[in-house]
Design a protein around this motif. Structure first.
Motif, mmCIF file in Angstrom:
data_model
loop_
_atom_site.group_PDB
_atom_site.id
_atom_site.type_symbol
_atom_site.label_atom_id
_atom_site.label_comp_id
_atom_site.label_asym_id
_atom_site.label_seq_id
_atom_site.Cartn_x
_atom_site.Cartn_y
_atom_site.Cartn_z
ATOM 1 N N ILE A 47 3.315 3.590 -8.528
ATOM 2 C CA ILE A 47 3.148 4.218 -7.216
ATOM 3 C C ILE A 47 2.656 5.657 -7.363
ATOM 4 O O ILE A 47 1.873 6.148 -6.531
ATOM 5 N N TYR A 98 -1.184 -1.186 -1.844
ATOM 6 C CA TYR A 98 0.054 -1.672 -2.445
ATOM 7 C C TYR A 98 0.326 -3.061 -1.896
ATOM 8 O O TYR A 98 0.320 -3.277 -0.674
ATOM 9 N N ILE A 137 7.012 1.734 0.934
ATOM 10 C CA ILE A 137 5.849 2.428 0.375
ATOM 11 C C ILE A 137 5.070 3.136 1.478
ATOM 12 O O ILE A 137 4.563 4.255 1.281
ATOM 13 N N SER A 153 4.625 7.087 1.177
ATOM 14 C CA SER A 153 3.275 7.637 1.070
ATOM 15 C C SER A 153 3.015 8.683 2.147
ATOM 16 O O SER A 153 2.519 9.779 1.852
#
Length: 771
Positions: free
Chosen positions: A214, A225, A236, A240
């Protein structure tokens, strides 16, 4: 006709076919080791099916011809009228049956297929029942019966009939080419056009492998992803955006764009089925790569690994997948770099089982493989004055996150978690000790058959690895003493190496099949596709039972093939009747070209809904949540027909809050439910069998009876079991009667044993007296 004559005709037909075979173009038919499949050859206007052996695949199997449904023919008319009868003479049916039987012997010997037995039965019925035969067939049969022709002259006419009732015989080569799955890497020319770099991050749970992948994803100009669960994609997505990297979210039921105008961001977090294999990225992350061998979903990992258009492909998963992924990358001409990681915190298996819920400690997580066990154990925990969080697969994502937050909060009095293996992926939990309530889990094999099996080493590691994330070390044990050595044995083995990857027929392939087989149902098309499909040793065709179940359910509804295919790929739980009924209503409304509005859906689910009063109500609310999920899933495939996405999503969030309220009060709901419905699949299972204090032992998971000082059941223990809903008064009386009978038998047997030595001694004394 004599047997010698039959053998002569058979050998003559074989020589005739061999001559035709060797004169065809190179590669038409080669004799080599392997299984044969039917290959058509044109001869004298007919199709002759011979055994064709593929030299490219040693695992080739004959098609399942039972899947081919014959087309019925009318026997009350003939285009030629009675021309054949006028040119020759009437046919004797007994003689015709004899000649046709010889034709059957040759057709089965030559074609070696059950398909031709069905064709012969149809052909014989047609010949015997038709009002007047076609002129050419009538003349041939007349010549054979009069001795002017040979039995093998019937064969072209038999094959002509077989082609009519089984149209696939005339296009078998085309069907085999469409269902050829031996080189899936070639399905993605855009990915093959770039030289990708593959980095495998290998390690156990809680080793930081996904973290490193990641970090590279966040540093890239663009990235995707791909995770196995919506919760992981959400995690995620939030991580992010919190790091200042704009990221969109794409799941089957949700699209969230960070740009206010709806333009796609450079980064996207998605469930693996939803990843785009046409969009170029700098970095792609594929999480939990070991699921490439999953019997139902493995195809999604295969598609992502072979098809993503990214300069760097970061793969995260178990070390057991390294060799297979490397071999798979050889087929694409791409090399693989491997980074290995060790677990960040130590983990150990304890030497003692928990045995009683009285021995629970803060940070414990009891893992069950049955929702009934979840209900039973959570009730018994709270009966001891302890609070517990509950997580299982059918809960909405918001409820799961709420329960996880409750358990993780150090200021919350909830310190115990009861969960299914749904915690194996996707949730960060502050678990100190994993306790396996059972080691038996229901699984579905590649054939779609449900079976109870001991969990695999991979599953045990995945679940137990959740312990210790927020502690200096993690611990694992079992609820039952007998299960502990089994768990140690499971964890002592290495994970079986991955050997195959899943594949799945695409909508385009099924459409091409339908072009050749227009009268076949969608379920039948998929069955035939799988039967004819050719895969090499690295791949398998994923289980399609759920797809076929939905296809059969809506077969009577008039839909075009593409829409029907999309509906049948909807991710619904076929075990929930309300969801299946809703699916059927959605398809019927769609077929009428009537939009599915919010008002229409609201009437169907009886919105608004009140808080659940018992477990049955809670289960229904979960099913309604799944129905709204289905609406959202379909809305992104048929936007015009499912227009009220925003209203449905708001309703779903309200429903999620109602479900959370029910889960928080789950003990009260269980009390309001029939006690017999809350017992575990093991007759009470861990929680039920260990509901009493540690000084009072009940029957364990193996059905062993506890030791008692008297024939009567401990009254205080009995009252607790009845109070906890694990026994009803009637069951208690029945058990007491059975124990009384057992004790009487034991007393009689023991008396007999005590008497026998005494009798033997008396016999000895009598013998001595005689001497």
């Amino acid at each position: 006709m004599s047997v010698n004559r039959c053998m002569y005709l058979f050998s003559r037909l074989q020589r005739h076919i061999r001559t035709r075979t060797t004169s065809t173009t190179a590669g038409t038919c080669h004799a080599s080791s392997g299984s044969g499949f039917l290959h058509k050859q044109r001869q004298a206007g007919s199709v002759v099916c011979s055994i064709h052996v593929s030299s490219n695949s040693s695992s080739q199997k004959p098609p399942d011809t039972s899947l081919f449904v014959p087309i019925s023919l009318k026997t009350d008319c003939s285009g030629d009228g009675s021309v054949g009868l006028e040119l020759t003479q009437p046919l004797h049916k007994s003689e015709v049956i004899t000649r046709l039987s010889l034709c059957l012997i040759m057709s089965i010997c030559v074609c070696a297929a059950r398909l031709f037995h069905q064709a012969f039965i149809s052909f014989r019925k047609f010949v015997l029942e038709v009002t007047s035969l076609p002129a050419d067939l009538h003349i041939i049969l007349s010549d054979i019966c009069s001795g002017a022709g040979h039995v093998d002259d019937i064969y072209p006419y038999f094959m002509r009939h077989a082609k009519i009732i089984f149209p696939m015989l005339d296009c078998m080569d085309d069907l085999r080419k469409i269902s050829d799955l031996r080189v899936p890497a070639n399905w993605y020319p855009e990915a093959r056009a770039i030289q990708r770099k593959v980095i495998f991050h290998a390690g156990p749970t809680n080793s930081g492998k996904t973290y490193h992948a990641i970090q590279r994803y966040l540093a890239a100009k663009s990235g995707v992803y791909c995770g196995p669960l919506k919760l992981l994609a959400h995690e995620i997505f939030e991580k992010s955006n919190n790091a200042g990297v704009p990221c969109d979210l794409v799941t089957g039921e949700e699209r969230t764009f960070m740009d206010s105008d709806g333009r796609a961001s450079g980064h996207v977090a998605c469930t693996i089925e939803m990843c785009s294999v046409n969009t170029p990225y700098e970095v792609a992350v594929i999480d939990e790569i070991q699921m490439i061998r999953d019997p139902s979903r493995g195809w999604a990992w295969t598609r992502a690994l072979l098809g993503l258009c990214a300069e760097e492909i970061h793969v995260c998963g178990e070390p057991a997948a390294i060799d297979f992924i490397r071999e798979l990358m050889y087929t694409t001409g791409e090399e693989m770099e491997v980074n290995t990681y060790q677990r960040l915190t130590p983990f150990k298996i304890l030497d003692q089982a928990v045995e009683s819920l009285d021995n629970l400690r803060p940070g414990d997580c009891i893992v069950c493989f049955s929702k009934n066990d979840i209900y039973s154990i959570s009730r018994q925990i709270e009966a001891r004055g302890l609070e517990c969080a509950v997580i299982y697969g059918s809960l909405p994502p918001g409820t799961k996150l709420s329960q996880a937050k409750k358990f993780n909060d150090p200021d919350d009095p909830c310190k115990i978690l009861v969960a299914t293996d749904a915690i194996g992926m996707g949730l960060n939990l502050s678990i100190k000790r994993i306790i396996f309530n059972s080691l038996i889990k229901p699984n579905v094999n590649e054939k779609g058959e449900k079976q109870m099996e001991t969990i695999s080493t991979s599953q045990a590691l995945q679940i137990s690895g959740r312990a210790g994330r927020s502690f200096t070390e993690g611990e694992g044990t079992t609820m039952h003493r007998d299960d502990l050595p089994v768990l140690k044995e499971i964890l002592s083995h290495s994970v079986d190496p991955i050997e195959t990857a899943g594949l799945h027929p695409t909508a385009e392939q099924i459409e091409m099949f339908a072009y050749h087989l227009p009268d076949a149902t969608l379920s039948n098309l998929v069955d035939i596709f799988v039967s004819l499909s050719q895969v090499d040793g690295m791949f398998f065709v994923c289980n399609i039972d759920d797809f076929k179940f939905l296809a059969d359910m809506i077969q009577h509804i008039p839909l075009n093939l593409r829409s029907r295919y999309v509906f049948c790929t909807a991710p619904i739980n076929k075990k929930q009747p309300f969801v299946c009924t809703s699916f059927l209503k959605f398809a019927r409304q769609f077929s009428r070209d009537e939009p599915l509005t919010f008002d229409w859906v609201g009437r169907h689910v009886s919105w608004p809904l009140s808080a659940p009063k018992n477990i049955k109500d809670l289960v229904h609310l979960e099913a309604v949540h799944d129905v709204l999920d289905l609406y959202l899933w379909l809305s992104y495939r048929f936007m015009d027909m499912f227009p009220d996405t925003a209203l449905v999503r708001e309703t779903q969030q309200e429903l999620d809050d109602i479900i959370q309220q029910g889960v928080r009060n789950i003990t009260r709901l269980i009390r309001a439910t029939d006690p017999l419905q809350t017992q575990g699949s093991r007759g009470g299972q861990a929680g039920g069998n260990n509901a009493s204090a540690s000084s009072n032992h009940l029957t364990n998971s193996r059905g062993q009876r506890a030791q008692r000082g008297s024939g009567e059941m401990d009254s205080s223990l009995a009252s607790r079991l009845v109070r906890d809903g694990l026994l009803t008064p009637d069951l208690l009386q029945q058990l007491q009667k059975e124990w009384s009978k057992d004790q009487k038998l034991e007393f009689i047997n023991q008396s007999a044993l005590d008497t026998e030595p005494h009798n033997n001694n008396n016999k000895g004394k009598r013998k001595k007296k005689k001497k």
